[in-house]
Design an enzyme around this catalytic site. Structure first.
Site, short mmCIF file in Angstrom:
data_model
loop_
_atom_site.label_atom_id
_atom_site.label_comp_id
_atom_site.label_asym_id
_atom_site.label_seq_id
_atom_site.Cartn_x
_atom_site.Cartn_y
_atom_site.Cartn_z
N LYS A 1 6.96 1.92 13.97
CA LYS A 1 7.73 2.13 12.78
C LYS A 1 8.70 2.66 12.22
O LYS A 1 8.01 4.07 11.82
CB LYS A 1 6.47 1.46 11.61
N THR B 1 0.73 -1.30 -0.09
CA THR B 1 -0.28 0.00 0.26
C THR B 1 0.64 1.70 0.12
O THR B 1 1.91 0.91 -0.14
CB THR B 1 -0.77 0.01 1.30
N TYR C 1 1.51 2.29 8.25
CA TYR C 1 1.31 2.45 6.40
C TYR C 1 1.93 1.29 5.48
O TYR C 1 2.83 0.92 6.54
CB TYR C 1 1.74 3.87 5.32
N CYS C 2 1.71 0.62 4.57
CA CYS C 2 2.06 -0.52 3.99
C CYS C 2 2.40 -1.74 5.10
O CYS C 2 3.87 -2.04 4.50
CB CYS C 2 3.26 0.02 3.42
N ASP C 3 1.83 -1.79 5.66
CA ASP C 3 2.33 -3.48 7.35
C ASP C 3 2.60 -3.98 6.40
O ASP C 3 2.18 -4.74 5.60
CB ASP C 3 0.99 -2.76 7.96
#
Length: 264
Positions: free
Chosen positions: A161, A93, A148-150
């Site tokens: 993160k 993502t 975000y964008c895990d």
């Protein structure tokens, strides 16, 4: 696999390259694929690329995120807000793009060895973990729901993160005799000096525009500059400084593993 075993996945001759296209943000991103194809065709040394985004803020997304009419409309809206959309070859993502972001890309030939994507993620993450350790930061990998964008191979400090990762495999066995010479592209996006509250708001606005319920939480993420300030290690730290520091660290890291390293 321990650190030494992981490093056996690296070719014996590698190049650390800081090449960038500061005038074209999209081309700067797509250079990973261009160079990786050359690696697969044995026209370029296996490459560790340490690079900064072009000085244009925006979001980097996957092709899936902008598929269809909604995606096209969302790209126009975000450009109007001063956050243009750039489409990357890997999945995942949206992630922030801009002058405060440093990237690490491993561009390696596909081999006949039976290697998992997990192994390549660990090969990508380990030098980052060790670099942070050299700054007295206790880093690990893992998922952070709401970030975000895990993914399982985020790099975390204090449970927050700091680095996102992605990976793509293309073609078959590398080499000039192969019909479809292939490569592995493993990529890490390191937040050096980014306002994660603003970036999170923009990511959420983008997914609102495309009609996707996916949302992220700013409290799950941080930047390296913020961590260094909080720990009173460094008052000011930018991506240019980080790039130079990281290249010096990587040169020692790979040379200590008896690899032949060229820096360009």
């Amino acid at each position: 696999m321990n650190r030494d075993e992981l490093l056996t996945l690296m070719p014996l001759n590698i190049e650390i390259n800081t090449g960038e296209d500061p005038s074209n943000a999209l081309h700067n991103i797509l250079m990973d694929d261009e160079w990786a194809r050359e690696v697969g065709r044995e026209e370029r040394f296996p490459t560790v690329r340490v690079w900064r985004h072009a000085p244009v803020q925006g979001l980097v997304v996957s092709k899936r995120d902008v598929a269809g009419a909604k995606g096209e409309e969302a790209m126009q809206v975000m450009a109007g807000l001063g956050w243009p959309i750039f489409v990357r070859p890997t999945g995942g993502t949206a992630v922030p793009h801009g002058a405060g972001v440093l990237n690490l890309s491993l561009l390696l030939p596909r081999t006949q060895e039976k290697v998992t994507t997990d192994a390549y993620y660990r090969l990508l993450c380990q030098p980052i973990l060790d670099w942070f350790e050299s700054m007295s930061l206790d880093a690990t990998t893992g998922a952070v729901p709401g970030s975000y964008c895990d993914g399982n191979y985020n790099v975390l400090v204090d449970g927050l993160k700091l680095v996102g990762t992605a990976q793509a495999w293309r073609g078959g066995i590398a080499g000039t005799k192969s019909r479809h010479p292939g490569y592995v592209l493993a990529h890490a996006c390191i937040m050096i000096d980014v306002d994660m509250v603003e970036a999170t708001d923009v990511i959420n606005r983008f997914y609102e525009e495309v009609g996707d319920d996916y949302r992220v939480d700013a409290r799950t993420s941080t930047s390296l500059a913020q961590l260094l300030r909080l720990k009173r290690i460094e008052e000011a730290y930018d991506a240019r400084t980080a790039q130079a520091d990281f290249v010096r660290f990587l040169e020692r890291y790979y040379s200590d593993a008896n690899l032949d390293v060229q820096v360009r």
